[in-house]
Design a protein around this motif. Structure first.
Motif, PDB file in Angstrom:
ATOM      1  N   TYR A   2       0.845  -1.189   0.000  1.00 48.09           N
ATOM      2  CA  TYR A   2       0.000   0.000   0.000  1.00 48.09           C
ATOM      3  C   TYR A   2       0.882   1.242   0.000  1.00 48.09           C
ATOM      4  O   TYR A   2       1.912   1.273   0.664  1.00 48.09           O
ATOM      5  CB  TYR A   2      -0.849   0.075   1.273  1.00 48.09           C
ATOM      6  CG  TYR A   2      -1.991  -0.889   1.373  1.00 48.09           C
ATOM      7  CD1 TYR A   2      -3.162  -0.682   0.650  1.00 48.09           C
ATOM      8  CD2 TYR A   2      -1.927  -1.977   2.232  1.00 48.09           C
ATOM      9  CE1 TYR A   2      -4.228  -1.556   0.770  1.00 48.09           C
ATOM     10  CE2 TYR A   2      -2.987  -2.856   2.357  1.00 48.09           C
ATOM     11  CZ  TYR A   2      -4.141  -2.639   1.632  1.00 48.09           C
ATOM     12  OH  TYR A   2      -5.187  -3.489   1.752  1.00 48.09           O
ATOM     13  N   HIS A  13      -7.089  -2.523   3.861  1.00 49.44           N
ATOM     14  CA  HIS A  13      -7.505  -3.911   4.029  1.00 49.44           C
ATOM     15  C   HIS A  13      -6.331  -4.692   4.605  1.00 49.44           C
ATOM     16  O   HIS A  13      -5.208  -4.570   4.097  1.00 49.44           O
ATOM     17  CB  HIS A  13      -7.908  -4.532   2.684  1.00 49.44           C
ATOM     18  CG  HIS A  13      -9.342  -4.350   2.362  1.00 49.44           C
ATOM     19  ND1 HIS A  13      -9.784  -3.441   1.440  1.00 49.44           N
ATOM     20  CD2 HIS A  13     -10.443  -4.974   2.850  1.00 49.44           C
ATOM     21  CE1 HIS A  13     -11.100  -3.503   1.366  1.00 49.44           C
ATOM     22  NE2 HIS A  13     -11.521  -4.421   2.207  1.00 49.44           N
ATOM     23  N   ILE A  14      -6.603  -5.473   5.639  1.00 48.03           N
ATOM     24  CA  ILE A  14      -5.572  -6.324   6.213  1.00 48.03           C
ATOM     25  C   ILE A  14      -6.073  -7.761   6.230  1.00 48.03           C
ATOM     26  O   ILE A  14      -7.250  -8.022   6.377  1.00 48.03           O
ATOM     27  CB  ILE A  14      -5.150  -5.858   7.627  1.00 48.03           C
ATOM     28  CG1 ILE A  14      -6.333  -5.842   8.588  1.00 48.03           C
ATOM     29  CG2 ILE A  14      -4.491  -4.495   7.551  1.00 48.03           C
ATOM     30  CD1 ILE A  14      -5.943  -5.542  10.033  1.00 48.03           C
ATOM     31  N   VAL A  37      -3.455  -3.851  16.733  1.00 48.70           N
ATOM     32  CA  VAL A  37      -2.771  -3.422  15.516  1.00 48.70           C
ATOM     33  C   VAL A  37      -1.517  -2.674  15.934  1.00 48.70           C
ATOM     34  O   VAL A  37      -1.575  -1.616  16.552  1.00 48.70           O
ATOM     35  CB  VAL A  37      -3.671  -2.523  14.648  1.00 48.70           C
ATOM     36  CG1 VAL A  37      -2.937  -2.081  13.384  1.00 48.70           C
ATOM     37  CG2 VAL A  37      -4.969  -3.246  14.300  1.00 48.70           C
ATOM     38  N   CYS A  55     -10.927  -2.704  13.923  1.00 47.22           N
ATOM     39  CA  CYS A  55     -11.010  -3.196  12.546  1.00 47.22           C
ATOM     40  C   CYS A  55     -12.309  -3.994  12.400  1.00 47.22           C
ATOM     41  O   CYS A  55     -12.759  -4.636  13.350  1.00 47.22           O
ATOM     42  CB  CYS A  55      -9.813  -4.093  12.237  1.00 47.22           C
ATOM     43  SG  CYS A  55      -8.224  -3.264  12.454  1.00 47.22           S
ATOM     44  N   TRP A  62     -10.762 -10.983   5.437  1.00 44.78           N
ATOM     45  CA  TRP A  62     -10.144  -9.662   5.247  1.00 44.78           C
ATOM     46  C   TRP A  62     -10.902  -8.641   6.090  1.00 44.78           C
ATOM     47  O   TRP A  62     -12.134  -8.673   6.173  1.00 44.78           O
ATOM     48  CB  TRP A  62     -10.177  -9.243   3.777  1.00 44.78           C
ATOM     49  CG  TRP A  62      -9.175  -9.986   2.962  1.00 44.78           C
ATOM     50  CD1 TRP A  62      -9.339 -11.201   2.361  1.00 44.78           C
ATOM     51  CD2 TRP A  62      -7.842  -9.581   2.679  1.00 44.78           C
ATOM     52  NE1 TRP A  62      -8.187 -11.574   1.713  1.00 44.78           N
ATOM     53  CE2 TRP A  62      -7.244 -10.589   1.901  1.00 44.78           C
ATOM     54  CE3 TRP A  62      -7.088  -8.461   3.024  1.00 44.78           C
ATOM     55  CZ2 TRP A  62      -5.940 -10.508   1.449  1.00 44.78           C
ATOM     56  CZ3 TRP A  62      -5.784  -8.384   2.558  1.00 44.78           C
ATOM     57  CH2 TRP A  62      -5.221  -9.394   1.787  1.00 44.78           C
ATOM     58  N   CYS A  65      -9.106  -1.641   8.271  1.00 51.40           N
ATOM     59  CA  CYS A  65      -8.364  -1.115   9.419  1.00 51.40           C
ATOM     60  C   CYS A  65      -8.140   0.387   9.229  1.00 51.40           C
ATOM     61  O   CYS A  65      -7.347   0.783   8.379  1.00 51.40           O
ATOM     62  CB  CYS A  65      -7.033  -1.846   9.541  1.00 51.40           C
ATOM     63  SG  CYS A  65      -6.043  -1.313  10.946  1.00 51.40           S
ATOM     64  N   LEU A  80       2.842  -2.986   9.591  1.00 54.24           N
ATOM     65  CA  LEU A  80       1.627  -3.205  10.377  1.00 54.24           C
ATOM     66  C   LEU A  80       1.572  -4.683  10.717  1.00 54.24           C
ATOM     67  O   LEU A  80       1.716  -5.536   9.835  1.00 54.24           O
ATOM     68  CB  LEU A  80       0.411  -2.783   9.550  1.00 54.24           C
ATOM     69  CG  LEU A  80      -0.974  -2.921  10.150  1.00 54.24           C
ATOM     70  CD1 LEU A  80      -1.894  -1.860   9.565  1.00 54.24           C
ATOM     71  CD2 LEU A  80      -1.565  -4.287   9.934  1.00 54.24           C
ATOM     72  N   SER A  81       1.360  -4.998  11.990  1.00 57.84           N
ATOM     73  CA  SER A  81       1.341  -6.384  12.451  1.00 57.84           C
ATOM     74  C   SER A  81       0.143  -6.597  13.363  1.00 57.84           C
ATOM     75  O   SER A  81      -0.159  -5.737  14.201  1.00 57.84           O
ATOM     76  CB  SER A  81       2.637  -6.697  13.204  1.00 57.84           C
ATOM     77  OG  SER A  81       2.605  -7.993  13.744  1.00 57.84           O
ATOM     78  N   VAL A  90      -0.784 -11.763  10.993  1.00 55.55           N
ATOM     79  CA  VAL A  90      -0.875 -11.078   9.704  1.00 55.55           C
ATOM     80  C   VAL A  90      -0.012  -9.832   9.785  1.00 55.55           C
ATOM     81  O   VAL A  90       0.039  -9.170  10.822  1.00 55.55           O
ATOM     82  CB  VAL A  90      -2.340 -10.689   9.396  1.00 55.55           C
ATOM     83  CG1 VAL A  90      -2.422  -9.693   8.254  1.00 55.55           C
ATOM     84  CG2 VAL A  90      -3.166 -11.928   9.081  1.00 55.55           C
ATOM     85  N   TRP A  91       0.701  -9.520   8.698  1.00 52.03           N
ATOM     86  CA  TRP A  91       1.480  -8.296   8.647  1.00 52.03           C
ATOM     87  C   TRP A  91       1.469  -7.755   7.233  1.00 52.03           C
ATOM     88  O   TRP A  91       1.272  -8.497   6.260  1.00 52.03           O
ATOM     89  CB  TRP A  91       2.910  -8.505   9.139  1.00 52.03           C
ATOM     90  CG  TRP A  91       3.712  -9.453   8.319  1.00 52.03           C
ATOM     91  CD1 TRP A  91       4.521  -9.152   7.267  1.00 52.03           C
ATOM     92  CD2 TRP A  91       3.747 -10.872   8.440  1.00 52.03           C
ATOM     93  NE1 TRP A  91       5.075 -10.288   6.742  1.00 52.03           N
ATOM     94  CE2 TRP A  91       4.604 -11.369   7.456  1.00 52.03           C
ATOM     95  CE3 TRP A  91       3.128 -11.785   9.299  1.00 52.03           C
ATOM     96  CZ2 TRP A  91       4.855 -12.730   7.283  1.00 52.03           C
ATOM     97  CZ3 TRP A  91       3.385 -13.130   9.134  1.00 52.03           C
ATOM     98  CH2 TRP A  91       4.242 -13.587   8.146  1.00 52.03           C
ATOM     99  N   HIS A  92       1.643  -6.462   7.143  1.00 49.37           N
ATOM    100  CA  HIS A  92       1.700  -5.768   5.857  1.00 49.37           C
ATOM    101  C   HIS A  92       2.770  -4.702   5.935  1.00 49.37           C
ATOM    102  O   HIS A  92       3.028  -4.144   6.999  1.00 49.37           O
ATOM    103  CB  HIS A  92       0.355  -5.100   5.524  1.00 49.37           C
ATOM    104  CG  HIS A  92      -0.750  -6.069   5.283  1.00 49.37           C
ATOM    105  ND1 HIS A  92      -0.930  -6.714   4.092  1.00 49.37           N
ATOM    106  CD2 HIS A  92      -1.730  -6.518   6.106  1.00 49.37           C
ATOM    107  CE1 HIS A  92      -1.980  -7.508   4.181  1.00 49.37           C
ATOM    108  NE2 HIS A  92      -2.484  -7.413   5.398  1.00 49.37           N
TER     109      HIS A  92
END
Length: 107
Positions: A2, A13-14, A37, A55, A62, A65, A80-81, A90-92
């Protein structure tokens, strides 16, 4: 990845969040509060996101957030975790871009 505009609120979206036991089944009923988060900017220490909104589930594991302008106040790599009971972590990785750069790309 992102791309987020610096100092601007955004909803990302996470996921997908999947069952910790079988690693496949989407988790659709998780309670992901703001303290679940965790954010790390440019490799710094993780801290809870500033935006206090939880979230919410969208579909198939999905979640949306919300992040506020404090969460995106500084340019750089924002990791982000999320870890919640019953689901795999989940992480991004998000790129927070200076406003003029974001505006040039997307404005």
């Amino acid at each position: 990845m992102y791309h987020l505009r610096q100092s601007t609120a955004a909803t990302v979206h996470i996921g997908p969040f999947v069952d910790a036991t079988d690693g496949v089944t989407p988790e659709t009923g998780l309670s992901i509060g703001s303290s679940n988060v965790r954010l790390s900017l440019n490799g710094g220490d993780f801290a809870a996101k500033h935006d206090s909104t939880a979230c919410t589930h969208d579909e198939y594991g999905w979640y949306t957030c919300p992040l506020d302008s404090t969460d995106t106040a500084n340019a750089g790599l924002l990791r982000l975790s999320v870890q919640v009971a019953g689901a795999l972590p989940v992480w991004h990785e998000l790129a927070v871009l200076p406003q003029n750069v974001w505006d040039t790309l997307y404005g």
